[in-house]
Design a protein around this motif. Structure first.
Motif, PDB file in Angstrom:
ATOM      1  N   ALA A  54       0.851  -1.167  -0.003  1.00 56.16           N
ATOM      2  CA  ALA A  54       0.032   0.048   0.075  1.00 56.16           C
ATOM      3  C   ALA A  54       0.966   1.197   0.120  1.00 56.16           C
ATOM      4  O   ALA A  54       0.418   2.151  -0.763  1.00 56.16           O
ATOM      5  CB  ALA A  54      -0.907  -0.114   1.284  1.00 56.16           C
ATOM      6  N   GLN A  55       1.933   1.132   0.902  1.00 55.82           N
ATOM      7  CA  GLN A  55       2.938   2.586   0.763  1.00 55.82           C
ATOM      8  C   GLN A  55       3.351   2.489  -0.456  1.00 55.82           C
ATOM      9  O   GLN A  55       3.485   3.824  -1.080  1.00 55.82           O
ATOM     10  CB  GLN A  55       4.099   2.063   1.965  1.00 55.82           C
ATOM     11  N   SER A  56       3.842   1.556  -1.342  1.00 55.14           N
ATOM     12  CA  SER A  56       4.548   1.610  -2.656  1.00 55.14           C
ATOM     13  C   SER A  56       3.545   2.146  -3.519  1.00 55.14           C
ATOM     14  O   SER A  56       3.953   2.960  -4.324  1.00 55.14           O
ATOM     15  CB  SER A  56       5.219   0.221  -3.307  1.00 55.14           C
ATOM     16  N   GLU A  62       3.925   5.575  -5.657  1.00 60.29           N
ATOM     17  CA  GLU A  62       3.753   5.534  -7.137  1.00 60.29           C
ATOM     18  C   GLU A  62       2.852   6.333  -7.634  1.00 60.29           C
ATOM     19  O   GLU A  62       2.674   6.852  -8.887  1.00 60.29           O
ATOM     20  CB  GLU A  62       3.832   4.341  -7.739  1.00 60.29           C
ATOM     21  N   GLY A  63       1.442   6.353  -7.120  1.00 51.69           N
ATOM     22  CA  GLY A  63       0.271   6.839  -7.390  1.00 51.69           C
ATOM     23  C   GLY A  63       0.337   8.654  -7.348  1.00 51.69           C
ATOM     24  O   GLY A  63       0.267   9.187  -8.218  1.00 51.69           O
ATOM     25  N   GLU A  96      -4.935   7.205 -10.361  1.00 52.58           N
ATOM     26  CA  GLU A  96      -6.221   6.979  -9.925  1.00 52.58           C
ATOM     27  C   GLU A  96      -6.275   5.461  -9.630  1.00 52.58           C
ATOM     28  O   GLU A  96      -6.696   5.034  -8.388  1.00 52.58           O
ATOM     29  CB  GLU A  96      -7.448   7.255 -10.742  1.00 52.58           C
ATOM     30  N   LYS A  97      -5.875   4.434 -10.307  1.00 50.42           N
ATOM     31  CA  LYS A  97      -6.080   3.232  -9.973  1.00 50.42           C
ATOM     32  C   LYS A  97      -5.104   2.651  -8.884  1.00 50.42           C
ATOM     33  O   LYS A  97      -5.601   2.068  -7.926  1.00 50.42           O
ATOM     34  CB  LYS A  97      -5.549   2.313 -11.437  1.00 50.42           C
ATOM     35  N   ALA A 132      -4.888   9.000   0.273  1.00 48.78           N
ATOM     36  CA  ALA A 132      -4.851   8.093  -1.094  1.00 48.78           C
ATOM     37  C   ALA A 132      -6.405   8.486  -1.826  1.00 48.78           C
ATOM     38  O   ALA A 132      -6.237   8.597  -3.028  1.00 48.78           O
ATOM     39  CB  ALA A 132      -4.809   6.669  -0.821  1.00 48.78           C
ATOM     40  N   ARG A 133      -7.458   8.709  -1.081  1.00 47.72           N
ATOM     41  CA  ARG A 133      -8.562   8.636  -1.782  1.00 47.72           C
ATOM     42  C   ARG A 133      -9.062  10.127  -2.300  1.00 47.72           C
ATOM     43  O   ARG A 133      -9.431  10.325  -3.455  1.00 47.72           O
ATOM     44  CB  ARG A 133      -9.628   8.533  -0.895  1.00 47.72           C
TER      45      ARG A 133
END
Length: 428
Positions: free
Chosen positions: A81-83, A87-88, A101-102, A118-119
């Protein structure tokens, strides 16, 4: 490595406990009897403590070994999740909105610790793709969690679509109170967009206390909201109240002064409008304020002419004051002085307004040719095109339009056009 470290810690604790018990009970080791199923088990207190500590270590080790796969899987998911968040965010920064977004949506679904950031970032990625429905769907996944974060994101989305009422509705959600600094800034902007600049201006104190925006941005908003609140004043009493409530340094800002003067004139408060413009120009010269004062056609013309002549002596290159003086002389039918001021204003870059007034002056003198040239130059000046030089006015004797046509009576005697022809008996 962490499991081995914990095991060593437990072994050291057990050895220290046994050593402490040995020292404390060196004189009398004690006696422990355990009877189970008709069988007696005896030992010393030291041995019993050592066995108990050893049993605890063994139990801990077994529990740790049983839970080890689950903990490893949880750490793997958290690392993943951190990664994905990293990356996101990088993809969002680079403009790869679909990929960002993905990744961010997956991270938000997998780890609740990263869900808010994140959201929200996934929402921004959807907005970057132009998918407003997708952005709203990401925010709806918050549910009742993180109400302030969700309210701010909804307000930002509404303001992007120029829906300030929806933004205020989102920010006024009870669960989101008290609003964080970003929420307060959005609420003020939404109030200003709805035509309630006075409410936005009232939030400046809270915005400054919470450092919601840089001071430079707050100063710009203070001037803009002050001017807008004056424009929105419903009557002269409200206008006066809001004007008096403004700090003195804000009342000298050009947009604020112009807003007050325009609204005062609209409400028929001409004296107040002129007074505010005069006070502002006396305190700090501004060409826009001077042009606005010169364009007003209210108050005592003599007083205004005296004021503008004094200002022109102090600021001889002011086109706004020159236009104002030209307008006053035009009203007094003093065409030569009016035209002189207009020519000086044009030389100082007054533009289309000066050309229009010049055309009016020539039209009043009956010089239609130069009047038409002036009006054409006004259009050229508005388009930033080169203007055409005016033609010199013809001599008075050569201007047919100013020569009265000769008219003779029935007896051949001339008389001025417009007078009654002389009666034949008047000759004798």
């Amino acid at each position: 490595m962490s499991l081995l470290r914990a095991l060593l810690v437990w072994i050291v604790i057990a050895l220290l406990g046994a050593l402490a018990a040995q020292l404390l009970m060196s004189g009398d080791p004690g006696y422990v009897l355990v009877r189970r199923g008709g069988v007696d088990y005896t030992t010393t207190v030291i041995n019993a403590i050592a066995m108990l500590l050893g049993a605890m270590v063994v139990v801990w080790l077994l529990v740790t070994l049983i839970l080890l796969p689950f903990r490893s899987w949880g750490r793997y998911r958290e690392t993943k999740a951190q990664s994905r968040v990293g990356e996101g965010l990088d993809a969002l920064h680079q403009g790869h909105y679909a990929r960002a977004e993905k990744l961010l949506a997956q991270s938000a679904d997998e780890n609740p610790h990263y869900e808010p950031a994140a959201r929200i970032a996934a929402t921004q990625a959807a907005i970057g793709r132009g998918d407003d429905a997708g952005a709203r769907a990401h925010l709806d996944k918050f549910g009742d969690r993180h109400p302030a974060t969700r309210a701010i994101a909804l307000a930002e989305l509404a303001l992007l679509d120029e829906r300030p009422i929806d933004a205020l509705t989102a920010l006024d959600t009870p669960a989101a109170q008290p609003l964080p600094p970003r929420g307060l800034a959005l609420r003020a902007d939404a109030w200003a967009m709805t035509g309630h600049a006075a409410e936005a201006y009232g939030l400046l104190g809270a915005l400054r206390r919470q450092n919601a925006l840089p001071e430079a941005q707050l100063e710009l908003r203070e001037i803009r909201w002050a001017a807008a609140s004056l424009h929105e004043a419903a009557d002269a009493n409200v206008l006066a109240e809001r004007w008096e409530a403004l700090p003195k340094h804000i009342r000298t800002e050009t947009p604020v002064v112009l807003a007050y003067a325009d609204r005062a004139v609209a409400l028929g408060w001409n004296h107040a409008a002129l007074k505010s413009l005069e006070t502002s120009l006396d305190a700090r010269w501004d060409e826009r304020v001077a042009a606005r004062y010169a364009s007003l056609e209210v108050g005592d013309p003599a007083h205004r002419q005296s004021r503008m002549e004094r200002w022109l002596n102090a600021h001889p290159s002011s086109p706004g004051v020159m236009l104002g003086l030209a307008r006053l002389h035009h009203m007094q039918r003093d065409w030569p002085n009016s035209r002189d001021y207009l020519q000086r204003a044009i030389d100082q870059g007054a533009g289309s307004d000066a050309w229009v007034q010049m055309g009016d002056a020539y039209a009043a003198e009956g010089d239609d040719r130069n009047a038409r040239l002036c009006y054409a130059n006004a259009l050229r000046a508005a388009r930033n095109e080169p203007v055409v030089a005016l033609s010199s006015p013809p001599p008075l004797a050569a201007r047919d339009d100013l020569i009265e046509p000769e008219t003779r009576d029935a007896h051949g005697l001339p008389y001025v056009h417009g007078d009654a022809p002389p009666h034949p008996t008047d000759r004798f």
